[in-house]
Motif scaffolding. Structure first.
Motif, mmCIF file in Angstrom:
data_model
loop_
_atom_site.group_PDB
_atom_site.id
_atom_site.type_symbol
_atom_site.label_atom_id
_atom_site.label_comp_id
_atom_site.label_asym_id
_atom_site.label_seq_id
_atom_site.Cartn_x
_atom_site.Cartn_y
_atom_site.Cartn_z
ATOM 1 N N ASP A 203 0.851 -1.202 0.000
ATOM 2 C CA ASP A 203 0.000 0.000 0.000
ATOM 3 C C ASP A 203 0.883 1.248 0.000
ATOM 4 O OD1 ASP A 203 -2.371 1.476 0.102
ATOM 5 O OD2 ASP A 203 -2.457 1.444 2.293
ATOM 6 N N HIS A 207 1.179 4.149 -2.852
ATOM 7 C CA HIS A 207 0.976 5.593 -2.650
ATOM 8 C C HIS A 207 2.116 6.390 -3.283
ATOM 9 C CE1 HIS A 207 -1.507 4.545 1.172
ATOM 10 N NE2 HIS A 207 -2.192 4.356 0.060
ATOM 11 N N HIS A 273 -5.798 2.669 -7.048
ATOM 12 C CA HIS A 273 -6.672 2.666 -5.875
ATOM 13 C C HIS A 273 -8.142 2.547 -6.297
ATOM 14 C CE1 HIS A 273 -3.523 3.258 -2.963
ATOM 15 N NE2 HIS A 273 -4.397 3.396 -1.986
ATOM 16 N N HIS A 287 -6.486 -4.312 1.357
ATOM 17 C CA HIS A 287 -6.301 -3.076 0.591
ATOM 18 C C HIS A 287 -4.908 -3.001 -0.070
ATOM 19 C CE1 HIS A 287 -6.421 1.158 -0.422
ATOM 20 N NE2 HIS A 287 -5.337 1.357 0.304
HETATM 21 FE FE FE Z 1 -4.002 3.048 0.136
#
Ligand code: FE
Ligand code: NAP
Length: 379
Positions: A203, A207, A273, A287
């Protein structure tokens, strides 16, 4: 870069905003407990069901509050991918306990829930208006303590909630949702199992990489993203189930995740995302893993139009091509989940409606999204 390109860049007005005070280091909550004093007499501590009790963050926070003579109430019911019902329940407790501020201990789920709770504790916002952004600025001050190294939520103004009405995850975003303080103590992440360490690192990587592939990327977010990618890749290369990361490596991952948060706080995210939310909502895929599955395909998609931008990202990973990047991600991700064509069409339709698609440096059309999906999972 030619002189004229440099001149264009220099003439562009850029800005960066991230108002949270970040405190890092071993035992930082107790060492800097005096910072909490000015926030009020009573805190609502927001956590998941278990981990804060086991990783030392709850114990340290209670000791800090005790030193200050401050009182607290505990809301320990936040599930992964928090629901709207959960944050309204937390806000009810904040109100009935008359708390002055909120402290979240946990991964992105308790931190995001805490932001919505801090808002709903101060304002009567009906569920239908929750994502509208058309409300006032009153919010309880927030203190966020990440215990996963992934979301960077401790330095963002986003609260991502499961939105059953739209069958996806929707982001509450407002400048007053930035926390007052973020305390980063890597010791709390030592108890993370291998799979959560990997998924949350994915994750954070997402980003940083996505941030560089947005229309809103700036010279400042690029510097933060480049350092984040470098740090994460140096950890991912040695991450294994047999040998858990050392405290130094955990600290590196935690810092990298925070840098990734600082990137998306200003640059936002992309198609990765947007698509990943459906993998979580409909298939229950974590996620971070959902983003990790889609990242290599998105990089290859952007490379067709903006190869120089993708080359800047690859340079930070130490890998020479998008094919090598995909191979490394495949190694880390292992066997991939199957998806039917109907599911792909449905998820792409949902993603096309999000802001993240328009924010992508190269905005994909529906066919591009479907191709990305096909290359990312088992069809
Ligand atoms: Fe995220
Ligand atoms: P998480 O859902 O917060 O936590 C995942 C699991 O890890 C939970 O079972 C949790 O247990 C456990 N856990 C947490 N810390 C632990 C520790 N130190 N040791 C052992 N187990 C621990 O996962 P996450 O990936 O950090 O957060 C995901 C959420 O953040 C998603 O909803 C995502 O959409 C959101 N997100 C937000 C932003 C943002 O900017 N706001 C950015 C990206 C993602 P407990 O439940 O017992 O605590």
């Amino acid at each position: 870069m030619s002189i004229s390109e440099q001149e264009v860049l220099l003439s562009m007005i850029q800005q960066y905003y991230m108002p949270a005070q970040v405190i890092t280091g071993t035992n930082c909550i107790q060492e800097k407990s005096m910072l909490l004093k000015s926030l009020g007499q009573k805190a609502l501590i927001v956590t998941g069901r278990q981990s804060a009790r086991l990783n030392g963050s709850l114990e340290d926070t209670l000791a800090a509050l005790k030193t200050n003579g401050q009182d607290y109430a505990l809301f320990d019911q936040v599930m992964s991918n928090p629901t709207i019902a959960c944050v309204y329940a937390g806000a009810d407790i904040a109100r009935s306990e008359k708390v002055d501020f909120v402290i979240a201990l946990g991964g992105g789920s308790p931190m995001d829930a805490a932001k919505a709770i801090a808002l709903l504790a101060c304002q009567d916002i009906p569920e239908e208006a929750l994502f509208s952004g058309t409300y006032g600025k009153e919010v309880l001050p927030m203190v966020l303590v990440p215990t996963t190294a992934g979301t960077g939520s401790e330095v963002t103004q986003y609260s991502v909630l499961t939105n059953d009405r739209l069958q996806t995850k929707t982001t509450l975003s407002a400048p007053h949702l930035f926390p007052r303080y973020a305390f980063l103590d890597a010791r709390y992440t030592l108890s993370l199992p291998y799979i959560t360490t990997l998924n949350t690192a994915m994750d954070a990587l997402s980003h940083a990489i996505e941030g560089m592939l947005t229309k809103r990327a700036s010279g400042i977010t690029d510097i933060l993203a480049a350092e984040s990618i470098r740090k994460i890749f140096s950890c991912l290369r040695i991450l294994s189930e047999e040998k858990p990361p050392t405290l130094t490596e955990r600290d590196q991952l935690l810092q990298a995740a925070m840098l990734g948060g600082m990137v998306i706080a200003n640059a936002g995210t992309t198609a990765v995302h947007a698509l990943g939310y459906s993998l979580t909502y409909f298939k229950g895929i974590d996620h971070g893993r959902a983003n990790g599955l889609l990242l290599a395909s998105f990089l290859s998609f952007v490379e067709k139009t903006r190869p120089e931008r993708v080359a800047q990202i690859l340079k930070q990973t130490g890998l020479l091509s998008t094919a090598a990047f995909k191979a490394e991600m495949d190694r880390l991700l292992g066997a991939k989940e199957p998806l039917s064509t109907d599911e792909i069409v449905r998820y792409c339709d949902i993603a096309m409606k999000t802001r993240s698609i328009a924010n992508s440096l190269v905005s994909p059309g529906i066919e591009d999204l479907m191709a990305m999906f096909r290359n990312s999972i088992r069809v």
